[in-house]
Design a protein around this motif. Structure first.
Motif, PDB file in Angstrom:
ATOM      1  N   ALA A 108       7.683   6.623  -2.350  1.00 21.89           N
ATOM      2  CA  ALA A 108       7.055   6.034  -3.530  1.00 21.89           C
ATOM      3  C   ALA A 108       7.543   6.685  -4.820  1.00 21.89           C
ATOM      4  O   ALA A 108       7.431   6.096  -5.886  1.00 21.89           O
ATOM      5  CB  ALA A 108       5.538   6.146  -3.429  1.00 21.89           C
ATOM      6  N   SER A 109       8.078   7.894  -4.730  1.00 22.01           N
ATOM      7  CA  SER A 109       8.606   8.569  -5.921  1.00 22.01           C
ATOM      8  C   SER A 109       9.957   9.187  -5.560  1.00 22.01           C
ATOM      9  O   SER A 109      10.177   9.597  -4.431  1.00 22.01           O
ATOM     10  CB  SER A 109       7.637   9.647  -6.403  1.00 22.01           C
ATOM     11  N   PHE A 110      10.824   9.234  -6.554  1.00 24.90           N
ATOM     12  CA  PHE A 110      12.162   9.754  -6.328  1.00 24.90           C
ATOM     13  C   PHE A 110      12.482  10.823  -7.360  1.00 24.90           C
ATOM     14  O   PHE A 110      12.068  10.734  -8.511  1.00 24.90           O
ATOM     15  CB  PHE A 110      13.204   8.631  -6.449  1.00 24.90           C
ATOM     16  N   ASN A 111      13.233  11.820  -6.938  1.00 24.29           N
ATOM     17  CA  ASN A 111      13.734  12.831  -7.865  1.00 24.29           C
ATOM     18  C   ASN A 111      14.998  12.302  -8.527  1.00 24.29           C
ATOM     19  O   ASN A 111      15.686  11.444  -7.974  1.00 24.29           O
ATOM     20  CB  ASN A 111      14.040  14.136  -7.122  1.00 24.29           C
ATOM     21  N   GLN A 112      15.317  12.828  -9.679  1.00 23.51           N
ATOM     22  CA  GLN A 112      16.503  12.389 -10.396  1.00 23.51           C
ATOM     23  C   GLN A 112      17.738  12.563  -9.519  1.00 23.51           C
ATOM     24  O   GLN A 112      17.954  13.615  -8.915  1.00 23.51           O
ATOM     25  CB  GLN A 112      16.668  13.180 -11.684  1.00 23.51           C
ATOM     26  N   GLY A 113      18.539  11.508  -9.418  1.00 21.64           N
ATOM     27  CA  GLY A 113      19.761  11.539  -8.630  1.00 21.64           C
ATOM     28  C   GLY A 113      19.559  11.269  -7.147  1.00 21.64           C
ATOM     29  O   GLY A 113      20.523  11.166  -6.407  1.00 21.64           O
ATOM     30  N   PHE A 158       0.841  -1.197   0.000  1.00 18.71           N
ATOM     31  CA  PHE A 158       0.000   0.000   0.000  1.00 18.71           C
ATOM     32  C   PHE A 158       0.869   1.237   0.000  1.00 18.71           C
ATOM     33  O   PHE A 158       2.071   1.179   0.228  1.00 18.71           O
ATOM     34  CB  PHE A 158      -0.973  -0.004   1.190  1.00 18.71           C
ATOM     35  N   VAL A 159       0.235   2.364  -0.288  1.00 18.47           N
ATOM     36  CA  VAL A 159       0.930   3.648  -0.301  1.00 18.47           C
ATOM     37  C   VAL A 159       0.242   4.557   0.709  1.00 18.47           C
ATOM     38  O   VAL A 159      -0.987   4.597   0.788  1.00 18.47           O
ATOM     39  CB  VAL A 159       0.903   4.281  -1.714  1.00 18.47           C
ATOM     40  N   LEU A 160       1.049   5.273   1.507  1.00 16.49           N
ATOM     41  CA  LEU A 160       0.539   6.234   2.487  1.00 16.49           C
ATOM     42  C   LEU A 160       0.725   7.649   1.961  1.00 16.49           C
ATOM     43  O   LEU A 160       1.819   8.004   1.508  1.00 16.49           O
ATOM     44  CB  LEU A 160       1.301   6.097   3.810  1.00 16.49           C
ATOM     45  N   TYR A 161      -0.350   8.442   2.018  1.00 19.36           N
ATOM     46  CA  TYR A 161      -0.319   9.851   1.617  1.00 19.36           C
ATOM     47  C   TYR A 161      -0.684  10.681   2.846  1.00 19.36           C
ATOM     48  O   TYR A 161      -1.796  10.558   3.359  1.00 19.36           O
ATOM     49  CB  TYR A 161      -1.353  10.122   0.519  1.00 19.36           C
ATOM     50  N   LYS A 162       0.226  11.522   3.321  1.00 14.35           N
ATOM     51  CA  LYS A 162      -0.061  12.367   4.491  1.00 14.35           C
ATOM     52  C   LYS A 162      -1.242  13.269   4.200  1.00 14.35           C
ATOM     53  O   LYS A 162      -1.332  13.884   3.132  1.00 14.35           O
ATOM     54  CB  LYS A 162       1.148  13.214   4.860  1.00 14.35           C
ATOM     55  N   ILE A 163      -2.146  13.387   5.167  1.00 11.54           N
ATOM     56  CA  ILE A 163      -3.341  14.216   4.991  1.00 11.54           C
ATOM     57  C   ILE A 163      -3.003  15.693   5.124  1.00 11.54           C
ATOM     58  O   ILE A 163      -3.468  16.512   4.341  1.00 11.54           O
ATOM     59  CB  ILE A 163      -4.448  13.788   5.982  1.00 11.54           C
ATOM     60  N   SER A 164      -2.175  16.049   6.097  1.00  9.04           N
ATOM     61  CA  SER A 164      -1.802  17.457   6.301  1.00  9.04           C
ATOM     62  C   SER A 164      -0.285  17.584   6.376  1.00  9.04           C
ATOM     63  O   SER A 164       0.288  17.777   7.457  1.00  9.04           O
ATOM     64  CB  SER A 164      -2.432  17.988   7.595  1.00  9.04           C
ATOM     65  N   PRO A 165       0.407  17.489   5.234  1.00  6.24           N
ATOM     66  CA  PRO A 165       1.868  17.597   5.276  1.00  6.24           C
ATOM     67  C   PRO A 165       2.312  18.980   5.724  1.00  6.24           C
ATOM     68  O   PRO A 165       1.708  19.982   5.365  1.00  6.24           O
ATOM     69  CB  PRO A 165       2.284  17.318   3.831  1.00  6.24           C
ATOM     70  N   LYS A 166       3.362  19.014   6.553  1.00  8.30           N
ATOM     71  CA  LYS A 166       3.871  20.282   7.089  1.00  8.30           C
ATOM     72  C   LYS A 166       5.134  20.750   6.363  1.00  8.30           C
ATOM     73  O   LYS A 166       5.653  21.803   6.645  1.00  8.30           O
ATOM     74  CB  LYS A 166       4.135  20.128   8.582  1.00  8.30           C
ATOM     75  N   SER A 167       5.625  19.934   5.438  1.00  7.32           N
ATOM     76  CA  SER A 167       6.819  20.309   4.668  1.00  7.32           C
ATOM     77  C   SER A 167       6.736  19.670   3.286  1.00  7.32           C
ATOM     78  O   SER A 167       5.900  18.793   3.048  1.00  7.32           O
ATOM     79  CB  SER A 167       8.089  19.850   5.388  1.00  7.32           C
ATOM     80  N   ILE A 168       7.626  20.084   2.417  1.00 10.66           N
ATOM     81  CA  ILE A 168       7.662  19.523   1.065  1.00 10.66           C
ATOM     82  C   ILE A 168       7.988  18.034   1.114  1.00 10.66           C
ATOM     83  O   ILE A 168       7.389  17.231   0.400  1.00 10.66           O
ATOM     84  CB  ILE A 168       8.668  20.294   0.187  1.00 10.66           C
ATOM     85  N   SER A 169       8.921  17.638   1.980  1.00  8.50           N
ATOM     86  CA  SER A 169       9.311  16.227   2.060  1.00  8.50           C
ATOM     87  C   SER A 169       8.165  15.358   2.584  1.00  8.50           C
ATOM     88  O   SER A 169       8.063  14.190   2.224  1.00  8.50           O
ATOM     89  CB  SER A 169      10.551  16.047   2.921  1.00  8.50           C
ATOM     90  N   GLU A 170       7.289  15.909   3.423  1.00  8.16           N
ATOM     91  CA  GLU A 170       6.155  15.144   3.929  1.00  8.16           C
ATOM     92  C   GLU A 170       5.077  14.921   2.864  1.00  8.16           C
ATOM     93  O   GLU A 170       4.195  14.097   3.043  1.00  8.16           O
ATOM     94  CB  GLU A 170       5.539  15.824   5.156  1.00  8.16           C
ATOM     95  N   LYS A 171       5.168  15.659   1.754  1.00  8.24           N
ATOM     96  CA  LYS A 171       4.221  15.466   0.654  1.00  8.24           C
ATOM     97  C   LYS A 171       4.514  14.189  -0.131  1.00  8.24           C
ATOM     98  O   LYS A 171       3.645  13.691  -0.843  1.00  8.24           O
ATOM     99  CB  LYS A 171       4.227  16.664  -0.286  1.00  8.24           C
ATOM    100  N   ASP A 172       5.742  13.679  -0.009  1.00  2.00           N
ATOM    101  CA  ASP A 172       6.107  12.464  -0.736  1.00  2.00           C
ATOM    102  C   ASP A 172       5.376  11.259  -0.158  1.00  2.00           C
ATOM    103  O   ASP A 172       5.448  11.001   1.054  1.00  2.00           O
ATOM    104  CB  ASP A 172       7.616  12.211  -0.650  1.00  2.00           C
ATOM    105  N   PRO A 173       4.671  10.486  -0.997  1.00  2.00           N
ATOM    106  CA  PRO A 173       3.999   9.279  -0.500  1.00  2.00           C
ATOM    107  C   PRO A 173       5.025   8.218  -0.105  1.00  2.00           C
ATOM    108  O   PRO A 173       6.162   8.216  -0.594  1.00  2.00           O
ATOM    109  CB  PRO A 173       3.154   8.827  -1.686  1.00  2.00           C
TER     110      PRO A 173
END
Length: 127
Positions: A108-113, A73-88
């Motif tokens: 669940a997702s990665f930026n290049q590099g 399963f994938v977890l998605y934060k309901i109320s992220p407090k930072s950009i990094s917390e937005k990442d599932p």
């Protein structure tokens, strides 16, 4: 003769598959241990079919749960407090016992590099 014995022994171990009764752990209340700055800590979480509510360090954190299959399963934060917390977060149940499961998790997702780091843990069902 030794090769025949070795081959039969290897085939026996290659057929072994770890137990995964993932449906037993889709919902419930669980305990997990973790370490922050070399200090052991314990947290709990309650998971329903659609949400996971984590309780740790006096904080509460809620996520939406999207099941991929019976064991992932994938977890998605309901109320992220930072950009990094937005990442599932992708969670995968690796093995189960009668009271716990071993899991692997990573972004669940990665930026290049970006380093594709995976971590493991154990959750113990308490309710």
């Amino acid at each position: 003769m030794r090769y025949l014995y070795l081959l039969s022994l290897l085939s026996f171990f290659s057929c072994y598959e770890a137990s995964r009764n993932c449906n037993d752990y889709k919902t419930g209340t669980f305990r997990f241990d973790y370490v922050v700055n070399n200090e052991p800590k314990t947290g709990t979480f309650t998971r329903t079919d659609e949400h996971s509510i984590n309780f740790y360090d006096g904080k509460t954190d809620s996520s939406k749960v999207k099941w991929i299959n019976d064991c992932e399963f994938v977890l998605y934060k309901i109320s992220p407090k930072s950009i990094s917390e937005k990442d599932p977060i992708h969670m995968k149940i690796l093995t189960t016992t009668d009271s716990s499961y071993t899991f692997e998790y990573s972004k669940a997702s990665f930026n290049q590099g970006e380093n594709k780091r995976k971590e493991k843990g154990v959750a113990i069902k308490i309710d």
